[in-house]
Each structure stands twice: as structure tokens, then as C-alpha cells.
Design a protein around this motif. Structure first.
Motif, PDB file in Angstrom:
ATOM      1  N   UNK A 252       2.384   6.118  -2.971  1.00  0.00           N
ATOM      2  CA  UNK A 252       3.551   7.034  -3.610  1.00  0.00           C
ATOM      3  C   UNK A 252       3.412   7.143  -5.175  1.00  0.00           C
ATOM      4  N   UNK A 253       3.112   5.953  -5.807  1.00  0.00           N
ATOM      5  CA  UNK A 253       2.676   6.165  -7.346  1.00  0.00           C
ATOM      6  C   UNK A 253       1.558   6.854  -7.683  1.00  0.00           C
ATOM      7  N   UNK A 254       0.483   6.861  -6.910  1.00  0.00           N
ATOM      8  CA  UNK A 254      -0.743   7.918  -6.904  1.00  0.00           C
ATOM      9  C   UNK A 254      -0.284   9.326  -6.765  1.00  0.00           C
ATOM     10  N   UNK A 255       0.778   9.479  -5.897  1.00  0.00           N
ATOM     11  CA  UNK A 255       1.351  11.126  -5.670  1.00  0.00           C
ATOM     12  C   UNK A 255       2.023  11.406  -6.922  1.00  0.00           C
TER      13      UNK A 255
ATOM     14  N   UNK B 136       0.816  -1.293   0.133  1.00  0.00           N
ATOM     15  CA  UNK B 136       0.083   0.058   0.004  1.00  0.00           C
ATOM     16  C   UNK B 136       0.787   1.412   0.052  1.00  0.00           C
ATOM     17  N   UNK B 137       2.022   1.305   0.741  1.00  0.00           N
ATOM     18  CA  UNK B 137       2.787   2.428   0.775  1.00  0.00           C
ATOM     19  C   UNK B 137       3.434   2.833  -0.816  1.00  0.00           C
ATOM     20  N   UNK B 138       3.717   1.710  -1.571  1.00  0.00           N
ATOM     21  CA  UNK B 138       4.275   1.994  -2.849  1.00  0.00           C
ATOM     22  C   UNK B 138       3.028   2.392  -3.648  1.00  0.00           C
TER      23      UNK B 138
ATOM     24  N   UNK C 176       7.122  -5.381  -4.586  1.00  0.00           N
ATOM     25  CA  UNK C 176       5.878  -5.550  -5.252  1.00  0.00           C
ATOM     26  C   UNK C 176       4.884  -4.443  -4.490  1.00  0.00           C
ATOM     27  N   UNK C 177       3.651  -4.232  -5.587  1.00  0.00           N
ATOM     28  CA  UNK C 177       3.677  -4.220  -6.859  1.00  0.00           C
ATOM     29  C   UNK C 177       4.724  -3.920  -7.847  1.00  0.00           C
TER      30      UNK C 177
END
Length: 366
Positions: free
Chosen positions: A101-104, A96-98, A205-206
Motif C-alpha cells: 500500500x505504501x508503494x502504491x 507485506x500488505x502495508x 509494523x513496519x
């Protein structure tokens, strides 16, 4: 070009975010007036077709200060992705952390594309852009390696491959395609950037993050306040492994082993072609979590704030690699424009574009 840069700096430092209906408002009177003057010439040249929503990417415009960028379209579509701070963080995260950060990062680059007011030079088939950059983020150095090529002229389509490395390891690669089109309808323009972007992380991952970009609508081209917002739909997705899930011919049994999730984001739509009664709003569902907010303001995942329009500071500097013959920075029209020779730039630009038209006609593309 110093006056253009200074105007943009002043504008970006000012309060440009509209408070009533969202979107971003541009305050630079110098740039707006120069673009409107050229717009009047465009109307005279194009006639009635300009008000019928027809594409304008094929129209040749004379390079003018405060209207044109000093870069080609190939260079701008590549560098639009350089707000890498949140992807660098994502490279060392997972789960979920990744995803957060990708959404940001996704909303970082949407905001980055909005801030551009200057028109890049039209692309030429076969031109390239290749360079390496040093990125400073949170007092750590990273290397960005860019390889890009213009593969189509109508619509102008660019492919780019961007690798980001730390001093000790490879972090991720971004592969992308940008096909651009723009149309005018009365006092606004719709800028469409189609094509899939795919981030492949080296570890954790992802592993894959894919995204598309929505349509950008810009109001106030000829009169009134200049402002814009995103509209329509776009998709983002996360996949556990690096598999080509977007292939149209993937077999059903292969689909079953694809592990991931996606979200269709819906952006604000204009209520009327003649009114700007639109809200800068985006919403969608990622799993059971609601994505909601404003591209020019704040984005929430459920009730938790995950992004706002205050980007992290980073410094990017070209390593001045020697460009090859086909590199867009070697174009004589761009070189002359950078030197302030507008008339010579226009002459070279016309020669290059006529040569390209003749080549297309020879190959039966017209």
C-alpha cells in the motif's frame, strides 16, 4: 481562472499516455501556448544562459493566466501528498500488505506531481501554510491537518508536517522537506525535488516508510509535443521502529538494532539531450522481490500487479480555518491574481521579491 480549470479537466480525462515510448503527453493547447509565449520573453530576458542548463528558480516572471497557479509553492508541495487513499489503507495493515500500500501511495503522488502544468508563485522566506481538510474516502471521513513553513529561498525549501486522523484515532504523520530547483537545456527542463519524506504510522509494523522523489524531465517547452517522464534514482525504505536512521552521526552499535529494508529505484534516462528516445521505466529490488514497470502505466512486484494509473476517488475540502498573518494565502500578489488583476498582482509580486532581495543582502546572503 475557469478556463484553466476546464482545460485541465478535459486534458486529464483524455488519453494522455503515450503508447510508444511511455511518459505522459499534455494536450492542452491553451496552456502550452500561454507558457510558450512567456518562455519567449524568458529567452529574451535571460539570453544565452538559458540554453546552458542554468537554474531558473531565481528568475522573476510576471503572473499570467494559463501560466501561473493561484497558489504559492509552499501550498502546492504540501497538497501534492494528499492522495492519501493507499496510506489510509496501510494504516490498518501490516507486513507485506502495508509495504504494498505504501508503494502504491508513492506512485500515486509521483503521478499527481506530473499532472500539474501551472507554475506556483515563488516562495517567500518565513511564509507559512496551515489548514485542516476533510477527506472523504470510501464513504468514511478523515481529517488532514497541515502545518508548513518556507525555511529557505535559494534553493526554495519547504518543511511540512501532515497528520491524518480518522473519527476515532490518529492514523499516521507525514514529515517532509522539499527543496526545488529547475534548469532549462534547449527544449526541455529538469525539475528536481530533493528532500526526505517520512511517514510514521500510529500502530502495526513496519512503523516507518521513507521516500525520495526522482527528477522530472519535461520536453516540448518551446516547440513540439509537450510530454515528460521521471529519470535518475531515488530511495524508499521501511523500518520496523521509529528511529532516526538517516542521522549522519548514528553510532555503529545503534545501526545494528535498526530493522528494515530499502530499495534504490532507477528511473528512465534520456539517451541524448537532443532526442526524446526514452522509455518510461522504473526498476529496483525490495529484498528479493523485483519492482518493475511504468510510472504512467502499471507497476509490478515480481509478476504481481500492485499499481496502475487509475487512482481511487477521494474528496478533499478545506475547513476554512482562519490563516495567520504569515500564511501564504494572505499574499497580496496571489489575492490580486485570483481576482483577475494581473497588473496589480505583478506590482505586488515585484515589491515582495525586492523586499526579500534587500533582506538577503542585509544578512549577507547574496
Amino acid at each position: 481562472m475557469a478556463d484553466v480549470i476546464e482545460e485541465l479537466k478535459n486534458e486529464q480525462a483524455s488519453d494522455v499516455f503515450l503508447k510508444d515510448n511511455g511518459g505522459i503527453c499534455f494536450n492542452s493547447q491553451v496552456i502550452q501556448q500561454a507558457q510558450r509565449d512567456l518562455g519567449i520573453e524568458l529567452v529574451k530576458k535571460a539570453g544565452k544562459s538559458i540554453f546552458k542548463g542554468k537554474g531558473i528558480m531565481r528568475m522573476s516572471l510576471p503572473p499570467r493566466v494559463n501560466v501561473f497557479d493561484t497558489r504559492s509553492q509552499l501550498e502546492t508541495v504540501s497538497s501534492d501528498h494528499f492522495s492519501f487513499g493507499n496510506l489510509i489503507k496501510a494504516a490498518n495493515q501490516q507486513g507485506e500488505e502495508r509495504k504494498d500500500s505504501c508503494l502504491r501511495y508513492y506512485f500515486d503522488i509521483l503521478l499527481e506531481t506530473v499532472m500539474h502544468q501551472l507554475k506556483p508563485f515563488n516562495p517567500l522566506m518565513g511564509e507559512t501554510f496551515s489548514d485542516s481538510f476533510m477527506l472523504q474516502f470510501e464513504n468514511i471521513s478523515y481529517t488532514i491537518i497541515v502545518e508548513a513553513e518556507q525555511i529557505m529561498n535559494h534553493p526554495p525549501t519547504s518543511l511540512y508536517n501532515i497528520k491524518v486522523n480518522s473519527e476515532s484515532e490518529h492514523l499516521f504523520t507525514l514529515n517532509g522537506c522539499a527543496s526545488l530547483d529547475a534548469s532549462l537545456l534547449m527544449n526541455h527542463s529538469d525539475v528536481k525535488r530533493t528532500g526526505l519524506n517520512r511517514v510514521v504510522f500510529a500502530k502495526n509494523q513496519p512503523q516507518v516508510f521513507e521516500f525520495e522523489q526522482p527528477v522530472l524531465r519535461v520536453y516540448g517547452l518551446f516547440y513540439g509535443q509537450r510530454w515528460c517522464h521521471f529519470m535518475g534514482k531515488s530511495n524508499i525504505a521501511f523500518y520496523m521502529n521509529n528511529c532516526k536512521v538517516s542521522c549522519a552521526y548514528i553510532r555503529d552499535e545503534e545501526k545494528k538494532v535498526v530493522v528494515g529494508e530499502s530499495v534504490e529505484l532507477t528511473f528512465a534516462k534520456s539517451e541524448s539531450a537532443f532526442k526524446s528516445a526514452t522509455k518510461d521505466h522504473v526498476y529496483g529490488l525490495l529484498g528479493k522481490q523485483k519492482i518493475n514497470g511504468s510510472v504512467m502505466g502499471e507497476i509490478f512486484k515480481d509478476q504481481i500487479l500492485i499499481w496502475n494509473n487509475q487512482k481511487a476517488q477521494q474528496s478533499i475540502q478545506s475547513q476554512n480555518t482562519t490563516p495567520c498573518f504569515s500564511d501564504c494565502r494572505n499574499r497580496p500578489d496571489i489575492i490580486q491574481f485570483k481576482l483577475g488583476n494581473d497588473e496589480d498582482a505583478d506590482k505586488h509580486k515585484n515589491i515582495l521579491e525586492e523586499r526579500q532581495r534587500a533582506d538577503r543582502k542585509l544578512r549577507g546572503c547574496e
